[in-house]
Design an enzyme around this catalytic site. Sequence first.
Site, short mmCIF file in Angstrom:
data_model
loop_
_atom_site.label_atom_id
_atom_site.label_comp_id
_atom_site.label_asym_id
_atom_site.label_seq_id
_atom_site.Cartn_x
_atom_site.Cartn_y
_atom_site.Cartn_z
N CYS A 117 -9.37 -1.81 3.29
CA CYS A 117 -8.58 -0.69 2.76
C CYS A 117 -9.00 -0.36 1.32
O CYS A 117 -10.10 0.11 1.11
CB CYS A 117 -7.09 -1.03 2.87
SG CYS A 117 -5.99 0.37 2.58
N SER A 130 0.81 -1.21 0.00
CA SER A 130 0.00 0.00 0.00
C SER A 130 0.85 1.27 0.00
O SER A 130 0.35 2.35 -0.29
CB SER A 130 -0.94 0.01 1.21
OG SER A 130 -1.87 -1.05 1.16
N GLU A 166 -6.06 -6.84 10.41
CA GLU A 166 -4.95 -7.79 10.58
C GLU A 166 -3.77 -7.17 11.31
O GLU A 166 -2.82 -7.87 11.67
CB GLU A 166 -4.49 -8.30 9.21
CG GLU A 166 -3.54 -7.40 8.45
CD GLU A 166 -4.14 -6.12 7.90
OE1 GLU A 166 -3.38 -5.28 7.39
OE2 GLU A 166 -5.37 -5.97 7.96
N HIS A 222 -7.06 -1.62 9.09
CA HIS A 222 -6.41 -2.92 8.90
C HIS A 222 -6.64 -3.82 10.11
O HIS A 222 -5.87 -3.78 11.08
CB HIS A 222 -4.92 -2.72 8.66
CG HIS A 222 -4.61 -2.19 7.30
ND1 HIS A 222 -4.27 -3.01 6.24
CD2 HIS A 222 -4.65 -0.93 6.81
CE1 HIS A 222 -4.09 -2.27 5.16
NE2 HIS A 222 -4.31 -1.00 5.48
#
Length: 379
Positions: A269, A47, A355, A353
């Site tokens: 995202c 990203s 994760e 995010h």
Amino acid sequence: MSKLALLVLEDGTVFRGVSIGADGVSVGEVVFNTSMTGYQEILTDPSYSQQIVTLTYPHIGNTGTNSEDEESSSIHAQGLVIRDLPLIASNFRNEQSLSDYLKSQNIVGIADIDTRKLTRILREKGAQNGCIVAGNNLDEALALAKAKEFPGLKGMDLAKEVTTKEAYQWKQGSWTLESGLPEAKDDSELPYHVVAYDFGAKRNILRMLVDRGCRLTVVPAETSAEEVLALNPDGVFLSNGPGDPEPCTYAIEATKVFLEKGLPIFGICLGHQILALASGAQTVKMKFGHHGANHPVKDLERNVVMITSQNHGFAADEATLPENLRATHVSLFDGSLQGIHRTDKPAFSFQGHPEASPGPHDAAPLFDHFIELIKKHSA
């Protein structure tokens, strides 16, 4: 003696420091990240493609780098800006110093600059184009010209640049302190077949899906809906990724097909923004984006606050949500939209995010919600 380096912003501001990476010139959008840890995960997050990352925490590099903490196969950030690089990296998992890690991948970096001043500039004026020059020929005029020439991320489709070239299977679960990275799981342990679009997917996202029983087929960003449907998936995952979501028409159109078919969809995202666009909403470029591991987000449905990891420069515009999209999460920093759920389809997404890597795990239950949708759809 340390080599010198300089960072020049498009507004003409010049920062002089020392080089901590490769010699050379690098241009990109300069952003700041407030994470205290996780610099290796940040650097290898796709990203950050076409972005120069400024880390606001003053001491970066204390724990070195290792092969297990990479979120992709290489560094994707265009460059690194920090205040101080420790002389010694100390950690039982350390394999290589941060400086050597940058040099090994030909990434420029600069240290010994006033990162507080730089961050204030970016907050007040917004993310700016910038140029790092490291080595013997520190030409300010050249650096300024290159910073001004950079087109910026608006309108830039980077997902198809960082995506995998070929589809592949992913069956590895999460790292643990006791055993490190595990072996790939057997198909008998993975009852749900999920096709994951790789717009710049982080490895920890894939691992957390595997932890919940997903056998993943990871496909290139431009894979058609027909190709995915031929794989007979139980659900579709839309990954994180860099750049502007609007030019990703291939992904938007494919997502529309999945919505029509009623397949369970989970986006993170960039994937969140693509779901929003496929549902009729619009996206906007943010002033300086959200980049950090300490961002408070309110869950509107449960009325609780989560501390989350964030990395995005674009956002879905809540004012443009159609009737079939419900806002589920908002940022407590600026009120921007953080989550949506289709009211008529088994599809939802989250801007942050869940994760982490780096960051807190408050939002990890979102992965569980995806599995719940898959179970209901398969019943």
